[in-house]
Motif scaffolding. Structure first.
Motif, PDB file in Angstrom:
ATOM      1  N   ASN A 123       4.819 -13.807   0.347  1.00  0.00           N
ATOM      2  CA  ASN A 123       6.171 -14.282   0.061  1.00  0.00           C
ATOM      3  C   ASN A 123       6.201 -15.776  -0.213  1.00  0.00           C
ATOM      4  OD1 ASN A 123       7.539 -11.771   0.360  1.00  0.00           O
ATOM      5  ND2 ASN A 123       7.355 -11.942   2.575  1.00  0.00           N
ATOM      6  N   ALA A 124       5.471 -16.540   0.563  1.00  0.00           N
ATOM      7  CA  ALA A 124       5.398 -17.984   0.322  1.00  0.00           C
ATOM      8  C   ALA A 124       4.762 -18.273  -1.035  1.00  0.00           C
ATOM      9  CB  ALA A 124       4.607 -18.658   1.441  1.00  0.00           C
ATOM     10  N   PHE A 125       3.735 -17.495  -1.401  1.00  0.00           N
ATOM     11  CA  PHE A 125       3.107 -17.707  -2.711  1.00  0.00           C
ATOM     12  C   PHE A 125       4.076 -17.355  -3.837  1.00  0.00           C
ATOM     13  CE2 PHE A 125       0.714 -16.022  -6.335  1.00  0.00           C
ATOM     14  CZ  PHE A 125      -0.026 -17.143  -6.669  1.00  0.00           C
ATOM     15  N   ARG A 126       4.873 -16.302  -3.673  1.00  0.00           N
ATOM     16  CA  ARG A 126       5.838 -15.941  -4.706  1.00  0.00           C
ATOM     17  C   ARG A 126       6.871 -17.048  -4.900  1.00  0.00           C
ATOM     18  NH1 ARG A 126       6.076 -10.842  -1.612  1.00  0.00           N
ATOM     19  NH2 ARG A 126       4.496  -9.446  -2.467  1.00  0.00           N
ATOM     20  N   ILE A 127       7.310 -17.647  -3.819  1.00  0.00           N
ATOM     21  CA  ILE A 127       8.273 -18.742  -3.933  1.00  0.00           C
ATOM     22  C   ILE A 127       7.652 -19.931  -4.670  1.00  0.00           C
ATOM     23  CG2 ILE A 127       9.590 -20.425  -2.603  1.00  0.00           C
ATOM     24  CD1 ILE A 127      10.075 -18.290  -0.507  1.00  0.00           C
ATOM     25  N   CYS A 128       6.411 -20.254  -4.334  1.00  0.00           N
ATOM     26  CA  CYS A 128       5.731 -21.360  -5.026  1.00  0.00           C
ATOM     27  C   CYS A 128       5.556 -21.043  -6.514  1.00  0.00           C
ATOM     28  CB  CYS A 128       4.373 -21.625  -4.382  1.00  0.00           C
ATOM     29  SG  CYS A 128       4.457 -22.243  -2.692  1.00  0.00           S
ATOM     30  N   LYS A 129       5.275 -19.794  -6.830  1.00  0.00           N
ATOM     31  CA  LYS A 129       5.113 -19.411  -8.239  1.00  0.00           C
ATOM     32  C   LYS A 129       6.432 -19.550  -8.990  1.00  0.00           C
ATOM     33  CE  LYS A 129       4.721 -15.071  -9.137  1.00  0.00           C
ATOM     34  NZ  LYS A 129       4.205 -13.687  -9.258  1.00  0.00           N
ATOM     35  N   VAL A 130       7.527 -19.145  -8.375  1.00  0.00           N
ATOM     36  CA  VAL A 130       8.840 -19.265  -9.028  1.00  0.00           C
ATOM     37  C   VAL A 130       9.215 -20.734  -9.206  1.00  0.00           C
ATOM     38  CG1 VAL A 130      11.289 -18.797  -8.728  1.00  0.00           C
ATOM     39  CG2 VAL A 130       9.632 -17.014  -8.251  1.00  0.00           C
ATOM     40  N   VAL A 131       8.959 -21.549  -8.215  1.00  0.00           N
ATOM     41  CA  VAL A 131       9.265 -22.983  -8.325  1.00  0.00           C
ATOM     42  C   VAL A 131       8.464 -23.608  -9.458  1.00  0.00           C
ATOM     43  CG1 VAL A 131       9.072 -25.195  -7.134  1.00  0.00           C
ATOM     44  CG2 VAL A 131       9.983 -23.212  -5.923  1.00  0.00           C
ATOM     45  N   MET A 132       7.190 -23.233  -9.579  1.00  0.00           N
ATOM     46  CA  MET A 132       6.367 -23.769 -10.666  1.00  0.00           C
ATOM     47  C   MET A 132       6.915 -23.323 -12.024  1.00  0.00           C
ATOM     48  SD  MET A 132       2.350 -23.210 -11.541  1.00  0.00           S
ATOM     49  CE  MET A 132       2.760 -21.776 -12.522  1.00  0.00           C
ATOM     50  N   ALA A 133       7.355 -22.074 -12.116  1.00  0.00           N
ATOM     51  CA  ALA A 133       7.929 -21.584 -13.375  1.00  0.00           C
ATOM     52  C   ALA A 133       9.199 -22.362 -13.721  1.00  0.00           C
ATOM     53  CB  ALA A 133       8.221 -20.088 -13.265  1.00  0.00           C
TER      54      ALA A 133
END
Length: 617
Positions: free
Chosen positions: A308-318
């Motif tokens: 979940n933390a990785f998904r949030i970081c991926k969305v922020v990067m996008a």
């Protein structure tokens, strides 16, 4: 029958067996010893006495003595001689002039043994036969050519077959993703912000380094193994054929097109505020390799312990990349309309406005306000500006609504375990209030819930592992509980299959301070292994402490074996109370006997060991 001739003494340092072998007769056999000496066995008639050469002189010497052995005693004496050879192979006492060397050797031998005992040097760890059974094995490739890697004729004999499940392949995807991210961010940025493209030499080095990574990645991508009938295909011909059938190869080819050839007539570094875009825009085709970055995202999300933390970081990067691209488009439209021609476009006049930092920060700020629709932006004045702002608003509503919704669900999923645990605790509190439970007991229940959440997060092992096959569940349970189960003496050296069945039946129980695990006289239906905490063995008065149990202690193992002749039967013989919060592994009698039903030999062995424990008590 043979005549035994004793080996020569240590008078000669380098005995020569070849010379002695040449002087032996056909009826004699010479045998070497470990220390280099030779003894001779001479074949004689079975009806004659056996003559044994026991002296240190040569056999032909007149001074050597012989001992005559009768044939009926020869077998017994030969066995004695061989026994003496095994114990000490006829090492004669060294001469007096070698005594200092003997003492020196003994001293070195003693010091070496003491050093090895202290440091543990040379002490081999005994193999763990039970864990070795479940350890990951390396399997050889099947004999079919389809599943074997072949050496390439063009690349120095390298085997062009790459397993996409290996860690090395994942690391390579990380490198490729960094190269893709560089092109996604800096190609469009350098194309519109001319001051950013002035560092031509440095950008050339990084650009062509990324191109080399792309070329290598294309070779690797074309030779990635795939599964067929559950086996990894490694034949390079079939791998390339499968790659050409996929949808990935057009994107790889487009990302490798040598568009840099445009530099021959479009000189890099020739752009300025009145001449945009910069020539680096021809490298925009490098972003066609984005699917490889998405593959790295999927691999990382699967492998990480914090998805979940990785998904949030991926969305922020996008989000940041989208804002960056939109900022570059705003600056390009400002150039097309004309810098400073109206209030909407970027005004380039002024010392501060001419700097690269201010140009990019203002554009990024404008892009953030427009896409997120959370702030006021300058009013457009011409049709092109209106069209661009409307497109930005629509993109912001669609894209960021989806992104914000996904982030909200991710954050809620991160707390789903806490929410479920809180719901359970609220239900128990409502039940206790409905049944009018006393405040003391209610406080104990709430403290138990708090301890359980703090230590394990209310993790239900059975539900978590229920989706796994039995073999994987057994291997996980073995890694977690095997050391605990080995502390039980009656289970030591049991069959691997029995231990595998038992570790799956261990259940964790948490006891609060003052809870009795068992009382004297109760029927024993479980055995316990202390994982964490302190237990007290108390007398019938409840105050006298007879013993204290800590982590690793085991009790109740005899009562679950149903040993015939036990005076107490299956009754508990002591009161065991938890001093604080205690975590205990419990093995029920029913589960033990279900496992022993398939292992009759182990059942007899465990019963015998239980009898030994009773006799010691």
């Amino acid at each position: 029958m043979y005549k035994y001739v004793a080996p020569q003494g240590r008078n000669t340092r380098n005995p020569r067996p070849q010379q002695r072998r040449s002087t032996s007769t056909p009826n004699e056999r010479q045998q070497p010893l470990r220390n280099g000496k030779v003894f001779t066995i001479t074949k004689i008639s079975s009806t004659k006495p056996i003559s044994v050469n026991t002296g240190d002189q040569p056999r032909n010497s007149s001074s050597h003595t012989r001992r005559v052995i009768h044939p009926r005693h020869s077998r017994h004496n030969r066995s004695n001689m061989m026994a003496e050879e095994r114990i000490n192979p006829f090492d004669d006492e060294p001469p007096k002039d070698d005594q200092p060397g003997c003492f020196r050797r003994q001293f070195h031998r003693i010091t070496r043994n003491v050093r090895q005992r202290i440091s543990g040097e040379g002490r081999s760890k005994p193999p763990d036969w039970f864990l070795d059974k479940f350890s990951t094995q390396t399997f050889t490739d099947p004999e079919e050519p389809l599943y074997q890697a072949k050496r390439s004729k063009f690349l120095c004999g390298l085997k062009l077959a790459f397993d996409p499940t290996e860690q090395a392949h994942y690391r390579w995807l990380t490198i490729v993703s960094l190269a893709i991210l560089y092109n996604v961010i800096f190609v469009i940025g350098r194309a519109v912000f001319w001051k950013l493209d002035e560092l031509t030499t440095m950008w050339f080095a990084v650009d062509y380094l990324c191109d080399i990574i792309y070329i290598i990645d294309t070779i690797i991508h074309a030779h990635e193994g795939y599964l067929e009938q559950g086996l990894m295909v490694k034949d390079s011909h079939y791998l390339r054929k499968n790659y050409m059938k996929s949808d990935a190869w057009p994107y790889d080819v487009l990302s490798l097109l040598p568009t840099d050839i445009a530099y021959c007539w479009w000189t890099p570094g020739s752009c300025s505020y009145d001449r945009l875009p910069c020539p680096v825009i021809v490298r925009l085709n490098r972003i066609f390799r984005l699917p490889r970055m998405w593959e790295w995202f999927d691999r990382t999300e699967t492998a990480t312990s914090f998805p979940n933390a990785f998904r949030i970081c991926k969305v922020v990067m996008a989000i940041l990349v989208l804002i960056h691209w939109n900022a570059c488009l705003y600056f390009a439209i400002s150039y097309a309309v004309g810098f400073g021609t109206d209030n909407w476009v970027y005004n380039i006049t002024g010392a501060q406005n001419e700097t690269l930092a201010h140009q990019y920060i203002y554009s990024f700020y404008w892009s953030t306000l427009t896409l997120t629709t959370i702030g006021e932006t300058p009013q457009p004045e011409i049709d092109v500006e209106y069209a661009f702002v409307v497109a930005d608003f629509l993109a912001g509503v669609l894209i960021f609504a989806t992104i914000v919704g996904n982030i909200g669900s991710m954050i809620s999923n991160m707390n789903v375990a806490r929410v479920e645990f809180q719901n359970k605790m609220d239900s128990v509190k409502q039940y206790m209030a409905f049944r009018k439970i006393t405040g003391d007991l209610e406080a104990r229940v709430i403290r138990w819930f708090s301890y359980t959440w703090a230590e394990s997060g209310a993790l239900d092992e059975e539900n978590v592992l229920s989706s796994l096959p039995d073999k994987l569940k057994a291997e996980i349970a073995i890694r977690v509980h095997l050391e605990t189960l080995r502390k039980v003496r009656i289970f030591q050296d049991c069959e691997p299959g029995l231990l595998e069945a038992l570790v799956l039946k261990l259940r964790l129980q948490v006891f609060s301070p003052g809870d009795y695990i068992c009382r004297k006289g109760d029927v024993g239906k479980e055995m316990y292994i202390v994982k964490r905490g302190r237990l007290q063995v108390v007398a019938d008065d409840g105050t006298t402490v007879l013993a204290t149990l800590s982590a690793g202690s085991v009790f109740g193992e005899v009562s679950v074996l149903e040993i015939a002749g036990n005076r107490t039967g299956n009754r508990r013989t002591a009161n065991v109370r938890s001093l604080g919060y205690s975590d205990l592994f419990c093995l029920a009698k029913k589960d033990l006997w279900e496992a022993l039903a398939d292992y009759p030999d182990a059942r007899a062995t465990l019963t015998a060991r239980g009898c030994q424990l009773l006799r010691k008590v």
